[in-house]
Design an enzyme around this catalytic site. Structure first.
Site, PDB file in Angstrom:
ATOM      1  N   PHE A  19       0.903  -1.243   0.050  1.00  0.00           N
ATOM      2  CA  PHE A  19      -0.111   0.081  -0.021  1.00  0.00           C
ATOM      3  C   PHE A  19       0.660   1.192   0.108  1.00  0.00           C
ATOM      4  O   PHE A  19       1.872   1.363   0.774  1.00  0.00           O
ATOM      5  CB  PHE A  19      -0.895  -0.155   1.205  1.00  0.00           C
ATOM      6  CG  PHE A  19      -2.269  -0.558   1.063  1.00  0.00           C
ATOM      7  CD1 PHE A  19      -3.267   0.350   0.578  1.00  0.00           C
ATOM      8  CD2 PHE A  19      -2.609  -1.787   1.158  1.00  0.00           C
ATOM      9  CE1 PHE A  19      -4.663  -0.016   0.221  1.00  0.00           C
ATOM     10  CE2 PHE A  19      -3.770  -2.333   1.033  1.00  0.00           C
ATOM     11  CZ  PHE A  19      -4.649  -1.462   0.681  1.00  0.00           C
ATOM     12  N   HIS A  49       1.608  -6.727   6.502  1.00  0.00           N
ATOM     13  CA  HIS A  49       0.807  -6.783   5.065  1.00  0.00           C
ATOM     14  C   HIS A  49       1.346  -6.913   4.014  1.00  0.00           C
ATOM     15  O   HIS A  49       0.702  -6.958   2.831  1.00  0.00           O
ATOM     16  CB  HIS A  49      -0.212  -5.273   5.365  1.00  0.00           C
ATOM     17  CG  HIS A  49      -0.876  -5.344   6.576  1.00  0.00           C
ATOM     18  ND1 HIS A  49      -2.049  -5.498   6.802  1.00  0.00           N
ATOM     19  CD2 HIS A  49      -0.395  -4.501   7.711  1.00  0.00           C
ATOM     20  CE1 HIS A  49      -2.581  -5.221   8.169  1.00  0.00           C
ATOM     21  NE2 HIS A  49      -1.776  -4.733   8.540  1.00  0.00           N
ATOM     22  N   HIS A  53      -1.109 -12.440   4.052  1.00  0.00           N
ATOM     23  CA  HIS A  53      -1.072 -12.144   5.292  1.00  0.00           C
ATOM     24  C   HIS A  53      -2.656 -12.425   5.824  1.00  0.00           C
ATOM     25  O   HIS A  53      -3.483 -12.510   5.218  1.00  0.00           O
ATOM     26  CB  HIS A  53      -0.731 -10.783   5.556  1.00  0.00           C
ATOM     27  CG  HIS A  53      -1.616  -9.657   4.880  1.00  0.00           C
ATOM     28  ND1 HIS A  53      -1.289  -9.022   3.595  1.00  0.00           N
ATOM     29  CD2 HIS A  53      -2.455  -8.863   5.402  1.00  0.00           C
ATOM     30  CE1 HIS A  53      -2.220  -8.628   3.324  1.00  0.00           C
ATOM     31  NE2 HIS A  53      -2.843  -8.546   4.372  1.00  0.00           N
ATOM     32  N   ASP A  55      -5.040 -10.498   8.498  1.00  0.00           N
ATOM     33  CA  ASP A  55      -5.344  -9.292   9.605  1.00  0.00           C
ATOM     34  C   ASP A  55      -5.706  -9.868  10.885  1.00  0.00           C
ATOM     35  O   ASP A  55      -6.592 -10.730  11.083  1.00  0.00           O
ATOM     36  CB  ASP A  55      -6.278  -8.206   8.882  1.00  0.00           C
ATOM     37  CG  ASP A  55      -5.821  -7.625   7.586  1.00  0.00           C
ATOM     38  OD1 ASP A  55      -4.710  -7.634   7.580  1.00  0.00           O
ATOM     39  OD2 ASP A  55      -6.702  -7.007   7.003  1.00  0.00           O
ATOM     40  N   HIS A  59      -6.182  -4.409  13.578  1.00  0.00           N
ATOM     41  CA  HIS A  59      -5.885  -3.653  12.335  1.00  0.00           C
ATOM     42  C   HIS A  59      -7.114  -2.895  12.029  1.00  0.00           C
ATOM     43  O   HIS A  59      -6.906  -1.876  11.605  1.00  0.00           O
ATOM     44  CB  HIS A  59      -5.862  -4.658  11.042  1.00  0.00           C
ATOM     45  CG  HIS A  59      -5.394  -4.049   9.869  1.00  0.00           C
ATOM     46  ND1 HIS A  59      -4.426  -2.966   9.650  1.00  0.00           N
ATOM     47  CD2 HIS A  59      -5.930  -4.014   8.504  1.00  0.00           C
ATOM     48  CE1 HIS A  59      -4.409  -2.483   8.464  1.00  0.00           C
ATOM     49  NE2 HIS A  59      -5.441  -3.231   7.685  1.00  0.00           N
ATOM     50  N   HIS A 160     -14.298  -4.691   6.087  1.00  0.00           N
ATOM     51  CA  HIS A 160     -13.353  -5.055   7.565  1.00  0.00           C
ATOM     52  C   HIS A 160     -14.279  -5.016   8.704  1.00  0.00           C
ATOM     53  O   HIS A 160     -14.307  -5.689   9.617  1.00  0.00           O
ATOM     54  CB  HIS A 160     -12.258  -4.213   7.365  1.00  0.00           C
ATOM     55  CG  HIS A 160     -10.995  -4.559   6.592  1.00  0.00           C
ATOM     56  ND1 HIS A 160     -10.806  -4.148   5.450  1.00  0.00           N
ATOM     57  CD2 HIS A 160     -10.062  -5.462   7.131  1.00  0.00           C
ATOM     58  CE1 HIS A 160      -9.734  -4.730   4.869  1.00  0.00           C
ATOM     59  NE2 HIS A 160      -9.125  -5.495   6.074  1.00  0.00           N
ATOM     60  N   GLU A 172      -5.374 -11.771   2.764  1.00  0.00           N
ATOM     61  CA  GLU A 172      -5.096 -11.132   1.509  1.00  0.00           C
ATOM     62  C   GLU A 172      -3.975 -11.257   1.082  1.00  0.00           C
ATOM     63  O   GLU A 172      -3.021 -12.090   1.587  1.00  0.00           O
ATOM     64  CB  GLU A 172      -5.415  -9.729   2.290  1.00  0.00           C
ATOM     65  CG  GLU A 172      -6.694  -9.161   2.837  1.00  0.00           C
ATOM     66  CD  GLU A 172      -6.849  -7.953   3.436  1.00  0.00           C
ATOM     67  OE1 GLU A 172      -7.769  -7.228   3.452  1.00  0.00           O
ATOM     68  OE2 GLU A 172      -5.532  -7.420   4.198  1.00  0.00           O
TER      69      GLU A 172
END
EC number: 3.5.1.9
Length: 209
Positions: A19, A49, A53, A55, A59, A160, A172
């Site tokens: 990201f 991440h 991974h 979460d 998170h 989420h 993810e």
């Protein structure tokens, strides 16, 4: 007889997409084999991440559990891979409805024909209503082959928030390029990182027979 394995984890390296603003993977050698040193030892830095991974609730919930305190059961067991290739920007119920009969407790959705090797700002994500309906059917883990179950530009993280409220777990950044639609055994255990908001996993699928 050995059952076939599919490695559904991308390579983790300096070029791994992250990201924007997140911490990319880097590695340095603290010791190398040579006179007076019998071993190679490295130190790595990365966001949890990066790559495939899991979460943690922490998170997306200020009071949520860290990944080291999450029960492991959801990350191991029968799983269905459902193809929604090219669907987006949100994976709606109609995109997966053809494969939801007798669902196991874990569902992974493939959206890419071929996973990109660079950051994809237009990644496909789950529609929150899709997550709700999967939870209604007893699903306890969802996964996707993009960097997030929410759009990259989202500030509300609606999907989420559904998994927070419904108690689901999430994977993810999977790579499902070579995986046919169908049922498998999922193995994707997170590290016991006591205070972390996520953990890398080495995610694999194993044939059921």
């Amino acid at each position: 007889m050995t059952r076939r394995l599919w490695d559904i984890s991308p390579a983790v390296q300096a070029a791994s997409p992250v990201f924007p603003g997140d911490t990319a993977y880097s590695q340095q050698w603290c010791a190398t084999i040579g006179p007076g040193c019998p071993v190679n030892v490295s130190a790595i830095t990365l966001s949890p991440h990066v790559g495939a991974h899991a979460d943690a609730p922490l998170h997306y919930d200020a009071d949520g559990a860290s990944i080291g305190n999450v029960d492991l059961d959801a990350f191991l067991g029968p799983c269905r891979v459902i193809h929604a290739i090219g669907k987006g920007p949100l994976v709606e119920w109609e995109h997966i409805a053809h494969a939801v009969e007798h669902l196991p407790a874990r569902v992974l959705v493939r959206t890419y024909g071929r996973a990109p090797t660079t950051w994809d700002q237009e990644l496909a994500a789950y529609a929150p209503a899709t997550v709700e309906r999967l939870a209604d059917l007893g699903v306890k883990l969802i996964g996707i082959d993009t960097a997030s179950i929410d759009p990259a530009s989202s500030k509300s993280l609606d999907s989420h928030q559904v998994i927070r409220r419904r108690g689901l777990r999430v994977l993810e950044n999977l790579v499902l390029d070579e995986v046919a639609e169908g049922d498998y055994e999922l193995i994707a255990l997170p590290l016991k990182l006591v205070e972390a908001d996520a953990s890398p996993v080495r995610a694999v699928l194993r044939a059921l027979a």
